[in-house]
Design a protein around this motif. Structure first.
Motif, mmCIF file in Angstrom:
data_model
loop_
_atom_site.group_PDB
_atom_site.id
_atom_site.type_symbol
_atom_site.label_atom_id
_atom_site.label_comp_id
_atom_site.label_asym_id
_atom_site.label_seq_id
_atom_site.Cartn_x
_atom_site.Cartn_y
_atom_site.Cartn_z
ATOM 1 N N LEU A 65 17.644 16.262 11.904
ATOM 2 C CA LEU A 65 17.728 14.889 12.603
ATOM 3 C C LEU A 65 17.742 14.016 11.510
ATOM 4 C CD1 LEU A 65 14.825 15.314 15.160
ATOM 5 C CD2 LEU A 65 17.441 15.190 15.675
ATOM 6 N N ALA A 66 17.114 14.044 10.347
ATOM 7 C CA ALA A 66 17.363 12.965 9.063
ATOM 8 C C ALA A 66 18.509 12.999 8.619
ATOM 9 C CB ALA A 66 16.009 13.306 8.249
ATOM 10 N N LEU A 67 19.316 14.054 8.272
ATOM 11 C CA LEU A 67 20.608 14.178 7.982
ATOM 12 C C LEU A 67 21.463 13.553 8.994
ATOM 13 C CD1 LEU A 67 22.751 15.037 5.913
ATOM 14 C CD2 LEU A 67 22.598 17.324 7.015
ATOM 15 N N ALA A 68 21.141 13.827 10.271
ATOM 16 C CA ALA A 68 22.303 13.190 11.326
ATOM 17 C C ALA A 68 22.233 11.618 11.387
ATOM 18 C CB ALA A 68 22.127 14.038 12.722
ATOM 19 N N GLU A 69 20.934 11.021 11.205
ATOM 20 C CA GLU A 69 20.733 9.956 11.096
ATOM 21 C C GLU A 69 21.173 9.182 10.025
ATOM 22 O OE1 GLU A 69 16.928 6.774 11.047
ATOM 23 O OE2 GLU A 69 16.698 8.577 12.289
ATOM 24 N N ARG A 70 21.021 10.024 8.750
ATOM 25 C CA ARG A 70 22.004 9.200 7.516
ATOM 26 C C ARG A 70 23.182 9.041 7.617
ATOM 27 N NH1 ARG A 70 22.528 12.395 1.993
ATOM 28 N NH2 ARG A 70 23.217 10.859 0.704
ATOM 29 N N LEU A 71 23.899 10.217 8.361
ATOM 30 C CA LEU A 71 25.102 10.218 8.414
ATOM 31 C C LEU A 71 25.579 8.986 9.304
ATOM 32 C CD1 LEU A 71 26.487 14.058 8.626
ATOM 33 C CD2 LEU A 71 26.859 12.357 6.959
ATOM 34 N N GLN A 72 24.867 8.778 10.364
ATOM 35 C CA GLN A 72 25.223 7.833 11.105
ATOM 36 C C GLN A 72 25.222 6.432 10.606
ATOM 37 O OE1 GLN A 72 22.654 8.727 14.250
ATOM 38 N NE2 GLN A 72 24.156 9.252 15.870
ATOM 39 N N THR A 73 24.271 6.295 9.864
ATOM 40 C CA THR A 73 24.197 5.062 8.864
ATOM 41 C C THR A 73 25.220 4.842 7.984
ATOM 42 O OG1 THR A 73 21.541 5.153 9.101
ATOM 43 C CG2 THR A 73 22.414 3.767 7.309
ATOM 44 N N LEU A 74 25.627 5.936 7.350
ATOM 45 C CA LEU A 74 26.788 6.032 6.499
ATOM 46 C C LEU A 74 27.972 5.393 7.048
ATOM 47 C CD1 LEU A 74 25.781 8.664 3.813
ATOM 48 C CD2 LEU A 74 25.774 6.281 3.445
#
Length: 130
Positions: A65-74
């Motif tokens: 979930l953290a990686l998915a959120e990071r990708l969304q932000t980037l």
């Protein structure tokens, strides 16, 4: 998350981070260098997305979930910076087009009163040596 998916997601995060840094510093020449790597990482993630069934968000590991959120932000930042870069490029093109329009030589009249179509070239010097 499978290690192949995590590796593709990490690759995408890395390339987005680098591309965002180049865009933020208006280094447009560097931005083009990220296209192939970004496309490759996106294609890998898309292939994994087609091959899996989605887990409900509450059953996904926190790291995923953290990686998915990071990708969304980037990705959101990347979209914003790309839009800004396009605006800057459009302004530059408008300035160049306006300068080119003003740089066109005006028509002048020749000795017989006809328009010659050739404007003044300005001052110049000619040196001939034998």
């Amino acid at each position: 998350m499978r290690t192949e998916v995590a590796a593709a997601a990490d690759r995408l995060a890395t390339v987005l981070t680098c591309e965002n840094a180049a865009l933020a510093s208006l280094d447009f020449s560097a931005v083009g260098g990220f296209i192939d790597e970004k496309r490759s990482a996106l294609e890998a993630l898309a292939a994994f997305a087609r091959d899996r069934t989605a887990l409900p968000t509450e059953r996904q590991p926190p790291a995923d979930l953290a990686l998915a959120e990071r990708l969304q932000t980037l990705a959101a930042t990347n979209k914003h910076l790309l839009e800004q870069a396009m605006t800057v490029q459009n302004r530059i093109m408008a300035v160049l087009a306006e300068a080119a329009r003003h740089a066109q030589l005006p028509e002048t009249y020749g000795a017989r009163g006809r328009q010659s179509g050739v404007g003044s070239a300005g001052a110049f010097a000619l040196v001939v040596r034998a």
